[in-house]
Design a protein around this motif. Structure first.
Motif, PDB file in Angstrom:
ATOM      1  N   LEU A 148       0.823  -1.204   0.000  1.00  0.00           N
ATOM      2  CA  LEU A 148       0.000   0.000   0.000  1.00  0.00           C
ATOM      3  C   LEU A 148       0.861   1.260   0.000  1.00  0.00           C
ATOM      4  O   LEU A 148       1.876   1.333   0.694  1.00  0.00           O
ATOM      5  CB  LEU A 148      -0.921   0.022   1.220  1.00  0.00           C
ATOM      6  N   LEU A 149       0.440   2.247  -0.772  1.00  0.00           N
ATOM      7  CA  LEU A 149       1.046   3.576  -0.750  1.00  0.00           C
ATOM      8  C   LEU A 149       0.171   4.453   0.136  1.00  0.00           C
ATOM      9  O   LEU A 149      -0.999   4.675  -0.164  1.00  0.00           O
ATOM     10  CB  LEU A 149       1.104   4.160  -2.166  1.00  0.00           C
ATOM     11  N   HIS A 150       0.709   4.925   1.218  1.00  0.00           N
ATOM     12  CA  HIS A 150      -0.083   5.693   2.168  1.00  0.00           C
ATOM     13  C   HIS A 150      -0.053   7.177   1.787  1.00  0.00           C
ATOM     14  O   HIS A 150       0.950   7.866   1.976  1.00  0.00           O
ATOM     15  CB  HIS A 150       0.426   5.485   3.582  1.00  0.00           C
ATOM     16  N   HIS A 153      -5.754  12.031  -1.051  1.00  0.00           N
ATOM     17  CA  HIS A 153      -5.940  12.767  -2.297  1.00  0.00           C
ATOM     18  C   HIS A 153      -5.384  14.182  -2.173  1.00  0.00           C
ATOM     19  O   HIS A 153      -4.826  14.722  -3.143  1.00  0.00           O
ATOM     20  CB  HIS A 153      -7.422  12.804  -2.668  1.00  0.00           C
ATOM     21  N   GLU A 154      -5.532  14.774  -0.974  1.00  0.00           N
ATOM     22  CA  GLU A 154      -5.000  16.121  -0.760  1.00  0.00           C
ATOM     23  C   GLU A 154      -3.478  16.132  -0.862  1.00  0.00           C
ATOM     24  O   GLU A 154      -2.888  17.045  -1.464  1.00  0.00           O
ATOM     25  CB  GLU A 154      -5.432  16.654   0.614  1.00  0.00           C
ATOM     26  N   GLU A 155      -2.836  15.123  -0.301  1.00  0.00           N
ATOM     27  CA  GLU A 155      -1.374  15.050  -0.337  1.00  0.00           C
ATOM     28  C   GLU A 155      -0.869  14.850  -1.763  1.00  0.00           C
ATOM     29  O   GLU A 155       0.118  15.466  -2.171  1.00  0.00           O
ATOM     30  CB  GLU A 155      -0.898  13.911   0.563  1.00  0.00           C
ATOM     31  N   ILE A 156      -1.559  14.000  -2.525  1.00  0.00           N
ATOM     32  CA  ILE A 156      -1.159  13.788  -3.916  1.00  0.00           C
ATOM     33  C   ILE A 156      -1.312  15.080  -4.703  1.00  0.00           C
ATOM     34  O   ILE A 156      -0.424  15.479  -5.467  1.00  0.00           O
ATOM     35  CB  ILE A 156      -1.997  12.664  -4.557  1.00  0.00           C
ATOM     36  N   GLY A 157      -2.447  15.754  -4.515  1.00  0.00           N
ATOM     37  CA  GLY A 157      -2.685  17.008  -5.230  1.00  0.00           C
ATOM     38  C   GLY A 157      -1.657  18.066  -4.908  1.00  0.00           C
ATOM     39  O   GLY A 157      -1.163  18.771  -5.793  1.00  0.00           O
ATOM     40  N   SER A 158      -1.293  18.154  -3.632  1.00  0.00           N
ATOM     41  CA  SER A 158      -0.277  19.128  -3.218  1.00  0.00           C
ATOM     42  C   SER A 158       1.066  18.806  -3.838  1.00  0.00           C
ATOM     43  O   SER A 158       1.831  19.702  -4.223  1.00  0.00           O
ATOM     44  CB  SER A 158      -0.169  19.145  -1.691  1.00  0.00           C
ATOM     45  N   ALA A 159       1.376  17.507  -3.962  1.00  0.00           N
ATOM     46  CA  ALA A 159       2.675  17.096  -4.496  1.00  0.00           C
ATOM     47  C   ALA A 159       2.818  17.388  -5.978  1.00  0.00           C
ATOM     48  O   ALA A 159       3.920  17.668  -6.454  1.00  0.00           O
ATOM     49  CB  ALA A 159       2.897  15.607  -4.237  1.00  0.00           C
ATOM     50  N   ARG A 183      -7.870   2.779  -1.420  1.00  0.00           N
ATOM     51  CA  ARG A 183      -8.258   2.416  -0.058  1.00  0.00           C
ATOM     52  C   ARG A 183      -8.410   3.704   0.748  1.00  0.00           C
ATOM     53  O   ARG A 183      -8.168   4.799   0.242  1.00  0.00           O
ATOM     54  CB  ARG A 183      -7.192   1.527   0.592  1.00  0.00           C
ATOM     55  N   TYR A 184      -8.770   3.570   2.007  1.00  0.00           N
ATOM     56  CA  TYR A 184      -8.849   4.729   2.881  1.00  0.00           C
ATOM     57  C   TYR A 184      -7.448   5.271   3.116  1.00  0.00           C
ATOM     58  O   TYR A 184      -6.599   4.582   3.678  1.00  0.00           O
ATOM     59  CB  TYR A 184      -9.510   4.358   4.208  1.00  0.00           C
ATOM     60  N   ARG A 185      -7.178   6.464   2.620  1.00  0.00           N
ATOM     61  CA  ARG A 185      -5.888   7.138   2.777  1.00  0.00           C
ATOM     62  C   ARG A 185      -4.737   6.312   2.211  1.00  0.00           C
ATOM     63  O   ARG A 185      -3.603   6.403   2.673  1.00  0.00           O
ATOM     64  CB  ARG A 185      -5.618   7.490   4.246  1.00  0.00           C
ATOM     65  N   ALA A 186      -5.037   5.505   1.188  1.00  0.00           N
ATOM     66  CA  ALA A 186      -3.989   4.657   0.609  1.00  0.00           C
ATOM     67  C   ALA A 186      -4.380   4.243  -0.804  1.00  0.00           C
ATOM     68  O   ALA A 186      -5.539   4.306  -1.200  1.00  0.00           O
ATOM     69  CB  ALA A 186      -3.750   3.426   1.471  1.00  0.00           C
ATOM     70  N   VAL A 187      -3.368   3.813  -1.570  1.00  0.00           N
ATOM     71  CA  VAL A 187      -3.554   3.334  -2.935  1.00  0.00           C
ATOM     72  C   VAL A 187      -2.708   2.084  -3.118  1.00  0.00           C
ATOM     73  O   VAL A 187      -1.596   2.004  -2.593  1.00  0.00           O
ATOM     74  CB  VAL A 187      -3.120   4.410  -3.966  1.00  0.00           C
ATOM     75  N   ARG A 188      -3.227   1.112  -3.858  1.00  0.00           N
ATOM     76  CA  ARG A 188      -2.449  -0.067  -4.211  1.00  0.00           C
ATOM     77  C   ARG A 188      -2.322  -0.124  -5.733  1.00  0.00           C
ATOM     78  O   ARG A 188      -3.333  -0.093  -6.448  1.00  0.00           O
ATOM     79  CB  ARG A 188      -3.109  -1.350  -3.725  1.00  0.00           C
TER      80      ARG A 188
END
Length: 202
Positions: A148-150, A153-159, A183-188
């Motif tokens: 899992l990548l923790h 969506h806000e963090e990805i957008g900011s990055a 996932r909740y606060r995560a992506v696989r």
């Protein structure tokens, strides 16, 4: 296995509450840091005050090592996102560790190469569309033991410099294609090969 845990042996970590600055862009790098616990955000600030998140670093990772090795002022700042325990590493400490564990020197070179690649992704990404920038960012993150990548969506957008709504739209589209799952606060990531081709804007 935590590659860098040896750096913390016999050392008392410094405690950083959420929001505390760890180092500032433009300052001299007399040490770097091993994150014993917690989450740290590394970001770049422009002259007009705009901020771009580079990445989030978590327990077991290093921060501030690039400027430490090249002797130039830091190109980014770091702030504690959660309560953190950090162990600072200066040159004397690093030489001591390398003399006892010379295999760590190669691991450090590999880690530095990854840092350079991450910065290159951010520079090149300025010319890409939102989907390619988001996928590149996801591919640059380190998954946990469950794959899992923790990240939110806000963090990805900011990055990558896009809105949370855009991130949600892109991730949902990629999930429908079977390339990843959210996932909740995560992506696989499910299909790294196809995602890599998307990131290359092919």
């Amino acid at each position: 296995m935590d590659t860098w845990a040896l750096l913390a042996e016999g050392r008392t970590p410094q405690l950083c509450p959420p929001g505390q600055m760890i180092y500032l862009q433009g300052t001299e790098a007399e040490q770097f840091y091993y994150i014993k616990s917690g989450t740290v955000k590394c970001f770049i600030s422009s002259e007009n005050g705009d901020e771009r998140t580079l990445t989030l670093h978590r327990s077991g990772e290093l921060i501030g090592e690039a400027a430490f090795f090249d002797g130039q002022p830091r190109i980014s700042s770091a702030v504690a996102v959660t309560a953190c325990q950090l162990v600072s590493v200066n040159r004397e400490r690093l030489y001591e560790i390398f003399s006892k564990h010379p295999d760590l020197a190669m691991a450090m070179l590999e880690y530095l190469a990854k840092t350079v690649r991450l910065l290159s992704i951010h520079v090149d990404g300025a010319f890409l569309q939102a989907k390619e920038r988001i996928v590149r960012h996801l591919l640059s993150l380190t998954p946990d033991q469950k794959g899992l990548l923790h990240c939110t969506h806000e963090e990805i957008g900011s990055a990558v410099g896009v809105s949370r709504v855009t991130v949600s739209r892109v991730l949902n589209d990629l999930a429908r294609q079977g390339l990843l799952e959210t996932r909740y606060r995560a992506v696989r990531l499910l299909d790294a090969g196809t995602l890599s081709r998307i990131a290359a804007a092919e």
